[in-house]
Design a protein around this motif. Structure first.
Motif, short mmCIF file in Angstrom:
data_model
loop_
_atom_site.label_atom_id
_atom_site.label_comp_id
_atom_site.label_asym_id
_atom_site.label_seq_id
_atom_site.Cartn_x
_atom_site.Cartn_y
_atom_site.Cartn_z
N LEU A 302 0.84 -1.20 0.00
CA LEU A 302 0.00 0.00 0.00
C LEU A 302 0.88 1.26 0.00
CD1 LEU A 302 -3.11 0.46 0.17
CD2 LEU A 302 -2.82 0.74 2.64
N GLY A 303 1.90 1.27 0.87
CA GLY A 303 2.81 2.41 0.94
C GLY A 303 3.62 2.57 -0.34
N ILE A 304 4.09 1.44 -0.89
CA ILE A 304 4.90 1.50 -2.11
C ILE A 304 4.04 2.00 -3.28
CG2 ILE A 304 6.20 0.11 -3.78
CD1 ILE A 304 7.00 -1.69 -1.34
N GLU A 305 2.80 1.51 -3.37
CA GLU A 305 1.90 1.97 -4.44
C GLU A 305 1.68 3.47 -4.35
OE1 GLU A 305 0.51 0.53 -7.18
OE2 GLU A 305 1.85 -1.15 -6.69
N CYS A 306 1.58 3.98 -3.12
CA CYS A 306 1.40 5.43 -2.93
C CYS A 306 2.58 6.20 -3.54
CB CYS A 306 1.27 5.75 -1.43
SG CYS A 306 0.91 7.48 -1.07
N LEU A 307 3.78 5.65 -3.40
CA LEU A 307 5.00 6.34 -3.85
C LEU A 307 5.28 6.17 -5.34
CD1 LEU A 307 7.40 5.57 -0.86
CD2 LEU A 307 6.17 7.70 -1.29
N ILE A 308 4.73 5.11 -5.96
CA ILE A 308 5.09 4.88 -7.37
C ILE A 308 3.98 5.29 -8.34
CG2 ILE A 308 6.74 3.05 -6.83
CD1 ILE A 308 4.71 0.98 -7.80
N THR A 309 2.78 5.60 -7.83
CA THR A 309 1.72 6.00 -8.76
C THR A 309 1.93 7.44 -9.23
OG1 THR A 309 -0.66 6.21 -9.10
CG2 THR A 309 0.13 6.81 -6.92
N ASP A 310 1.55 7.68 -10.50
CA ASP A 310 1.59 9.04 -11.05
C ASP A 310 0.20 9.68 -11.04
OD1 ASP A 310 4.34 9.25 -11.59
OD2 ASP A 310 4.11 8.01 -13.37
N ASP A 311 -0.77 8.92 -10.57
CA ASP A 311 -2.15 9.40 -10.52
C ASP A 311 -2.38 10.10 -9.17
OD1 ASP A 311 -4.93 9.59 -10.04
OD2 ASP A 311 -5.36 7.84 -11.28
N ALA A 312 -2.54 11.43 -9.22
CA ALA A 312 -2.66 12.21 -7.98
C ALA A 312 -3.88 11.80 -7.16
CB ALA A 312 -2.73 13.70 -8.31
N GLY A 313 -4.98 11.49 -7.83
CA GLY A 313 -6.20 11.08 -7.14
C GLY A 313 -6.01 9.75 -6.41
N ARG A 314 -5.38 8.81 -7.09
CA ARG A 314 -5.12 7.50 -6.47
C ARG A 314 -4.17 7.66 -5.29
NH1 ARG A 314 -1.67 2.72 -7.70
NH2 ARG A 314 -2.74 0.97 -6.72
N ALA A 315 -3.14 8.50 -5.46
CA ALA A 315 -2.18 8.74 -4.38
C ALA A 315 -2.89 9.28 -3.15
CB ALA A 315 -1.09 9.70 -4.84
N LEU A 316 -3.82 10.21 -3.36
CA LEU A 316 -4.56 10.82 -2.25
C LEU A 316 -5.44 9.78 -1.55
CD1 LEU A 316 -4.67 13.54 -0.89
CD2 LEU A 316 -6.58 14.16 -2.36
N ASN A 317 -6.10 8.92 -2.32
CA ASN A 317 -6.92 7.86 -1.72
C ASN A 317 -6.08 6.93 -0.85
OD1 ASN A 317 -9.31 8.73 -2.86
ND2 ASN A 317 -9.16 7.40 -4.66
N ILE A 318 -4.90 6.55 -1.37
CA ILE A 318 -4.02 5.66 -0.61
C ILE A 318 -3.51 6.37 0.64
CG2 ILE A 318 -1.89 4.30 -0.61
CD1 ILE A 318 -2.23 3.93 -3.63
N ALA A 319 -3.13 7.65 0.49
CA ALA A 319 -2.60 8.41 1.64
C ALA A 319 -3.65 8.52 2.75
CB ALA A 319 -2.15 9.80 1.20
N GLN A 320 -4.92 8.66 2.36
CA GLN A 320 -5.98 8.72 3.37
C GLN A 320 -6.16 7.38 4.07
OE1 GLN A 320 -8.98 10.33 0.80
NE2 GLN A 320 -8.45 12.46 1.28
N GLU A 321 -5.98 6.30 3.33
CA GLU A 321 -6.03 4.96 3.93
C GLU A 321 -4.85 4.77 4.90
OE1 GLU A 321 -7.22 1.03 4.67
OE2 GLU A 321 -8.31 2.67 3.71
N LEU A 322 -3.69 5.27 4.50
CA LEU A 322 -2.51 5.19 5.37
C LEU A 322 -2.71 6.03 6.64
CD1 LEU A 322 0.31 5.45 2.66
CD2 LEU A 322 -0.29 3.42 3.99
N ASP A 323 -3.35 7.18 6.48
CA ASP A 323 -3.63 8.04 7.63
C ASP A 323 -4.55 7.32 8.62
OD1 ASP A 323 -3.50 10.71 8.92
OD2 ASP A 323 -5.65 10.72 8.52
#
Length: 566
Positions: A302-323
């Motif tokens: 989950l953390g790695i996907e957050c760092l390697i995606t270029d999709d800002a929306g997907r990154a934000l969704n993952i970051a909220q899950e991490l939060d």
């Protein structure tokens, strides 16, 4: 039960101070730098050109050739990462750079609870299903003798990138890049796993450039990855020697300029922090823990996907899950810490050199944090255990200056060869596994080993401070100067001490002490978090200068770390 610290102002070498001041460095910063061993202005050159060259790190050239050959052959690569922030960032740097170079690259990360740490034979079996031609480890592998043998048996080429201390036997990998391996004279032994991988990618780019790989197109800019490198370096609490300070400084500069990878930007948003004011403390205390929460409670993919995606929306969704995971982690940690403190009620620090704790309902992903909290409180090397695989408990330890924890565990394993099943780590942090029924015996042998290695002075908590702070610098300007600089392990954030009169005090939320302090004719707002006991009328306080923002107004606030009667 708390170990009371002894306040100890750092000496300031006057010759270094004069040289730095004459070079035009701000007098406050010059004093702080001199006290931290900076002797010349050139020590503060944090430009990329001042980085130690990749060729100086043993194995980078061979790694670059191996990777370049694999890219040219269209070979399939799999990166095996670690499940902490350093491992996740190292994996992200590898995936992003290798894909930019045209590689066919994938990754795997072990589940902390079921697979354990590193490249084990079981992990190799999992990787084999992806049919890699080349297996690459990041932030692990230097102790994976059996894992590398299993990979070779499957016909995979192997590249180890790691920074942990090696054991007596090195794995038979095709190439090993690790500043701490025997025979490597790279001057910065403190590179984090992400720093090692960044160096390998720099060497690979140079090799591909020599082969003319970029002749017909744009050369990838590896500087774009420095925000990720800075995050992993600070979060892994490696020593911030000059080379690491360059990496962190360059990463922070990019964050402040708005040049962030989407995942890093999303993590700042989830933490409610503006990257334009990014500080090294944000990486260690806000961003790093959110990324780490994935490896502690869920799956670091989950953390790695957050760092390697270029999709800002997907990154934000993952970051909220991490939060969300991080909030859950904090709740679990609070319960575990409460249980640990209850067990330690009446603990006499004078009678013990170490602390070992185990509860059958503790969470394996959080024991390291609990060990760190207890170590801070008691100033004793602490290992906390939780249930692991069938019949095993897994421990995570944190140490104090004066005791090299991995070396201490090595000595335990030599004195009682059947006691520790597996162990590894650094001077200040280490992990191990023992049989469930061996906890009491381990506690006893560990106590004997620690008692034999530390001196009474080591067991006295010393709070190094920067002495008194002139009134002129107890200001927003002074606080901002400090906030914008690079601080961390081995280059500690400024901590001052002085005597104040307490004008008033009150409790916030029944747990934080809010004070108004007076020095001379000046009043200061101050707070001591998680401290409900009242302050004496006159006190000597160790404090950090911070900026309190409320309703759009910024003001100076003293963050008290400790106080005692003046």
């Amino acid at each position: 039960m708390n170990a009371q610290p002894r306040i100890h102002p750092r000496p300031v070498p006057q010759r270094a101070l004069a040289m730095l001041t004459q070079a035009g460095i701000h007098p406050l910063l010059a004093r702080l730098y001199a006290a931290r061993g900076v002797v010349a202005p050139s020590d503060l050159d944090y430009s990329l050109g001042a980085l130690l060259p990749p060729d100086a790190l043993t194995g980078t050239r061979e790694a670059a050739e191996l990777l370049a050959d694999a890219i040219e052959a269209g070979a399939r690569m799999v990166i095996v990462a670690d499940y902490d922030c350093d491992g996740a960032t190292a994996c992200a740097v590898g995936v992003r750079a290798l894909r930019a170079f045209g590689a066919d690259v994938h990754y795997l990360v072990p589940d902390r609870a079921t697979m354990g740490y590193g490249l084990t034979p079981a992990m190799v079996e999992l990787a084999a299903r992806m049919e890699p031609d080349l297996l690459i480890t990041v932030d692990n592998g230097i102790a994976s003798v059996e894992g590398i043998a299993a990979a070779r048996a499957h016909g995979m080429a192997t590249l180890i990138t790691d920074h942990h201390l090696p054991g007596d036997e090195l794995p038979e990998a095709d190439v090993i890049v690790n500043p701490n391996q025997p025979g490597c004279d790279f001057p910065s032994k403190a590179l984090a796993g992400v720093g090692v991988m960044f160096y390998v990618m720099l060497a690979l780019r140079a090799e591909l450039r020599e082969r003319g790989a970029f002749a017909g197109g744009k050369e990838p800019n590896l500087g774009d990855l420095l925000d990720i490198v800075a995050l992993g370096t600070v979060a892994d609490v490696v020593q911030l020697d000059r080379n690491n300070r360059i990496l962190v400084s360059q990463g922070l500069a990019r964050m402040r300029a708005g040049r962030l990878q989407p995942g890093v930007r999303a993590l700042f948003a989830a933490a409610g922090r503006d990257p334009a004011r990014a500080a090294s403390t944000d990486l260690g205390f806000l961003i790093g823990p959110r990324l780490n929460a994935a490896g502690r409670l869920s799956d670091m993919s989950l953390g790695i996907e957050c760092l390697i995606t270029d999709d800002a929306g997907r990154a934000l969704n993952i970051a909220q899950e991490l939060d969300k995971l991080n909030r859950e982690r904090r709740a679990i940690e609070a319960d575990m810490q409460e249980g640990a403190l209850a067990r330690l009620e009446g603990f006499d620090a004078a009678e013990s050199a170490s602390v070992s704790l185990y509860e059958p309902d503790w969470h394996q992903g959080v024991v390291g944090i609990v060990a760190g909290r207890i170590k801070e409180r008691l100033h004793r090397p602490t290992i906390a255990f939780a249930p692991g695989a069938e019949g095993e408990i897994k421990g995570s330890g944190r140490s104090i200056p004066g005791l090299h924890l991995r070396d201490a565990l090595d000595l335990v394993s030599k004195r009682a060869p059947d006691l520790i099943l597996r162990f590894g780590g650094h001077a200040m942090a280490a992990g191990l596994a023992i049989r469930t029924g061996d906890f009491d015996r381990f506690s006893q042998v560990f106590e004997e080993v620690v008692a034999g290695l530390v001196s009474p002075a080591d067991l006295t908590r010393r709070m190094d401070t920067d002495g008194a702070l002139e009134s002129g610098w107890m200001s927003l300007e002074g606080a901002r100067l400090i906030e914008q600089d690079i601080w961390g392990q081995g280059f500690p954030a400024p901590l001052f001490d002085d005597v104040f009169r307490v004008e008033n005090q009150r409790l916030l939320k029944d747990r934080h002490l809010k004070l108004q302090l007076v020095r001379g004719s000046t009043r200061f707002d101050a707070i001591r978090f998680n401290h409900a006991d009242g302050a004496p009328p006159d006190l000597r306080a160790a404090f950090r200068l911070s900026i309190n923002e409320y309703n759009g107004v910024s003001s100076v606030q003293l963050m008290l770390e400790h106080f005692e009667p003046a």
